[in-house]
Design a protein around this motif. Structure first.
Motif, PDB file in Angstrom:
ATOM      1  N   ARG A 132      -3.580  12.828   5.135  1.00  0.00           N
ATOM      2  CA  ARG A 132      -2.552  12.039   4.422  1.00  0.00           C
ATOM      3  C   ARG A 132      -2.177  10.772   5.180  1.00  0.00           C
ATOM      4  N   GLU A 133      -3.192  10.070   5.621  1.00  0.00           N
ATOM      5  CA  GLU A 133      -2.974   8.796   6.312  1.00  0.00           C
ATOM      6  C   GLU A 133      -4.036   7.811   5.881  1.00  0.00           C
ATOM      7  N   LYS A 134      -3.695   6.527   5.937  1.00  0.00           N
ATOM      8  CA  LYS A 134      -4.675   5.501   5.590  1.00  0.00           C
ATOM      9  C   LYS A 134      -5.523   5.239   6.842  1.00  0.00           C
ATOM     10  N   LEU A 135      -6.825   5.183   6.677  1.00  0.00           N
ATOM     11  CA  LEU A 135      -7.698   4.963   7.838  1.00  0.00           C
ATOM     12  C   LEU A 135      -7.969   3.468   8.022  1.00  0.00           C
ATOM     13  N   LYS A 185      -9.839  -0.119   8.377  1.00  0.00           N
ATOM     14  CA  LYS A 185     -10.901  -0.642   7.519  1.00  0.00           C
ATOM     15  C   LYS A 185     -12.303  -0.416   8.114  1.00  0.00           C
ATOM     16  N   ARG A 209     -14.680   9.094   4.037  1.00  0.00           N
ATOM     17  CA  ARG A 209     -13.364   8.514   4.259  1.00  0.00           C
ATOM     18  C   ARG A 209     -12.287   9.121   3.340  1.00  0.00           C
ATOM     19  N   ARG A 210     -12.610   9.280   2.057  1.00  0.00           N
ATOM     20  CA  ARG A 210     -11.621   9.758   1.093  1.00  0.00           C
ATOM     21  C   ARG A 210     -11.162  11.187   1.429  1.00  0.00           C
ATOM     22  N   GLU A 270      -8.872  11.036   4.444  1.00  0.00           N
ATOM     23  CA  GLU A 270      -7.557  10.475   4.087  1.00  0.00           C
ATOM     24  C   GLU A 270      -6.718  11.488   3.315  1.00  0.00           C
ATOM     25  N   GLN A 271      -7.364  12.214   2.426  1.00  0.00           N
ATOM     26  CA  GLN A 271      -6.629  13.208   1.650  1.00  0.00           C
ATOM     27  C   GLN A 271      -6.170  14.362   2.529  1.00  0.00           C
TER      28      GLN A 271
END
Ligand SMILES: [Zn+2]
Length: 287
Positions: free
Chosen positions: A240-243, A245, A232-233, A236-237
């Protein structure tokens, strides 16, 4: 002085003696990591290691899964003694393999063979995440490819239970090559008319999720299993978006069309044997 006397005794009494410690058999109780309730291990075992309180599916090792699923005394193991060597001379790899072999009593991270489920014969591969995190080294790839070939020869279906952390870092590019090798083996098996069922269990990640685990004629998963390629990290990096939950859970993949069904462990045997029945030649429906 009197106070010291009582204080001292009380402190001593709170520490269990060595004998008392030995009286509690190791592994008698097990805590559910999801709801923190404590159960007798036997109670969990009878419930196929599904938490009676919150339905959390505990991880199963390869032989627990095989014993839960296959009819008693029908299992024949294949290539049981195949082990990895250290082709890249990676430091400490042999020691790590030896440690995992003695801990798990397995030669590698996958067990292959054949057996019957409610009377229907099928070949299988069950991965074990305790062995080098279920990573796909050259022996795992070789065992899967050989088992698919053998199932093709005999003319029986193939069911795979995946549990993997991805590539075997100590085998470098040889580990990555197993993705191609196993995918080709699945393709050959399917071209010959073989039924290939994939059941993804927690966790199925990296090269395993990107190869044979996703190539089933049916792709199933256990509830809440983590399934994905990169972590996940990292994603996201990169984007550049929040995934969300529930990203990379079995339920998320089902909702996005990447799975056919999320199957409760109590339902697994019945579902697999109905599919084996449906795909068995010469069996007439009585309905
Ligand atoms: Zn629980």
């Amino acid at each position: 002085m009197l106070k010291d006397f009582f204080g001292g005794r009380k402190k001593d009494a709170a520490v269990p003696s060595e004998k008392a410690k030995k009286d509690v058999p190791e592994g008698l109780m097990q805590k559910c990591p999801n709801c923190n309730k404590i159960f007798y291990r036997k109670e969990l075992k009878n419930n196929l290691y599904v938490c009676p309180a919150c339905d959390f599916h505990h991880r199963l090792n390869a032989w627990e899964r095989i014993h839960n699923l296959f009819d008693p005394d029908t299992v024949e193991e294949w290539d049981a003694t195949l082990t990895s060597n250290n082709p890249l001379d990676f430091p400490d790899y042999e020691e790590k393999l030896a440690r995992d072999q003695s801990k798990t009593k397995l030669s590698e991270a996958a067990v292959t063979g054949k057996g019957t489920i409610n009377g229907f014969e099928t070949a299988f591969c069950v991965m074990d995440s305790r062995f080098r995190m279920g990573s796909m080294g050259s022996v795992v790839g070789e065992k899967i490819a050989r088992a698919l070939e053998k199932a093709k020869e005999i003319g029986i279906p193939f069911i795979i239970f995946t549990a993997s952390g991805g590539a075997r870092m100590q085998e470098g590019v040889l580990s990555l090559m197993q993705m191609t090798k196993t995918s080709i083996a699945v393709k050959r098996f399917s071209d010959s008319g073989g039924l290939f069922i994939s059941v993804m269990t927690h966790p199925t990640t990296g090269g395993v999720s990107a190869s044979f685990a996703s190539l089933g004629d049916y792709n199933f998963a256990e509830p809440k299993a983590l399934i994905g390629f990169a972590g996940r990290r990292i994603i996201e990096q990169t984007i550049r978006e929040k995934l969300p939950k529930d990203f990379q859970t079995a339920e998320f993949l089902l909702n996005h069309g990447q799975l056919d069904k999320v199957v409760h462990r109590h339902e697994m045997k019945r579902l697999l044997s109905s599919l084996l029945l449906m795909h068995t030649e010469g069996v007439e429906s009585h309905e």
